[in-house]
Design an enzyme around this catalytic site. Structure first.
Site, short mmCIF file in Angstrom:
data_model
loop_
_atom_site.label_atom_id
_atom_site.label_comp_id
_atom_site.label_asym_id
_atom_site.label_seq_id
_atom_site.Cartn_x
_atom_site.Cartn_y
_atom_site.Cartn_z
N SER A 42 0.61 -1.45 0.05
CA SER A 42 -0.13 0.35 -0.29
C SER A 42 0.95 0.98 0.05
CB SER A 42 -1.08 0.01 0.85
OG SER A 42 -1.83 0.78 0.99
N ASP B 237 -9.26 -5.48 -4.80
CA ASP B 237 -9.04 -4.60 -3.08
C ASP B 237 -10.11 -3.02 -3.48
OD1 ASP B 237 -7.49 -2.49 -2.43
OD2 ASP B 237 -5.73 -3.39 -2.94
N HIS C 293 -7.65 -6.62 -0.05
CA HIS C 293 -6.33 -5.01 -0.26
C HIS C 293 -5.33 -6.00 0.97
CE1 HIS C 293 -3.41 -1.09 -0.08
NE2 HIS C 293 -4.15 -1.43 1.33
#
Length: 274
Positions: A95, A225, A254
């Site tokens: 991320s 995600d 995610h």
């Protein structure tokens, strides 16, 4: 606890376990190096040295009131690498940490980086602009900022209980332990660092960083995600990195490094050893 002092005096906490070839991990917002537990333990058991640090203002690192931007994040990572004398490193970022890896490799990694892995990563650019029409509207991130400023504890519970791990999907195998661990990590960090970090992960354009990466790169992304949609991140990033491969995980969220750790770990090990 082990700390390294960054160039501006900020104390950065890090973990350094095992021996062998080094693999360094860069966590997502608003978490800490603890989010990599499943990967750190797995690779230590496979004979690797693993390093993971808490971003400034996050986890156990100093809650300073400045430097909550991607340039400082990358420089802090470089300080850890320099302090430990690391070379031939595989850098893994999730991320926001994926953006940190891209900027670190592009600006600080010459001669030290062997490979890079971007997992559910934010590059090249999250926010919607004229040149990035597929991005998320700035109002989405304004909502994040308002939630952090008003009731971040509830906001963090809601994120972890819902879209982050796909726990809002029908039939999801919901883990209260995973939810509470996410919340714990988030609440350990600084509200200011988290508030300002939203701009860092959403408005930083990593296009030039991606183009500068010249090491083998694996891009891993779940096609469900809900935090970093794949179409405007991984599917574009793979076209910008010279030597990159994209692996798409059908139905994964995610938070797949935690809830699908076996799958992620196996592919991570294969790439490191390839």
């Amino acid at each position: 606890m082990p700390f390294v002092t960054a160039s501006d005096g900020t104390e950065i906490f890090y973990k350094d376990w095992g021996s062998g070839r080094p693999v360094m991990f860069h966590h997502g917002w608003p978490l800490s190096s603890d989010d990599w537990d499943a990967q750190l333990l797995f690779l230590v058991q496979h004979g690797y040295r693993v390093i993971a640090h808490d971003r400034r203002g996050h986890g156990r690192s100093a809650q300073v009131g400045h430097g909550h931007d991607m340039d400082h994040y990358a420089a802090d990572a470089a300080a850890v690498v320099e302090h430990l004398g690391l070379r031939d490193v595989v850098h893994v970022g999730h991320s926001t940490g994926g953006g940190e890896v891209a900027r670190y490799v592009a600006r600080h990694g010459a001669g030290r980086v062997a490979k890079a892995v971007l997992i559910g990563a934010v590059p090249p650019l999250m926010v919607q602009t004229e040149s990035n029409p597929g991005g998320l509207p700035v109002e989405v991130f304004d909502g994040f900022r308002e939630a952090v400023a008003t009731n971040r504890s509830q906001f963090y519970l809601d994120l972890a209980s819902g879209p982050f791990y796909g726990f809002n999907r029908p039939g999801a195998d919901i883990s209260q332990g995973v939810i509470q661990n996410w919340w714990r990590q988030g609440m350990t960090g600084s509200a200011q660092a988290h508030h300002e970090g939203i701009k860092a992960f959403s408005e930083t354009d990593f296009t030039d960083d991606l183009r500068a990466i010249d090491v083998p790169t694996l891009i891993m992304h779940g096609d469900d995600d809900q935090i970093v949609p794949i179409a405007n991140s991984a599917e574009i990033a793979v076209t910008l990195v010279k030597n990159a491969r994209l692996k798409v995980y059908p139905g994964l969220s995610h938070g797949m490094c935690t809830v699908n750790a076996d799958t992620v770990n196996a592919d991570l090990l294969d790439f490191i050893e390839s």
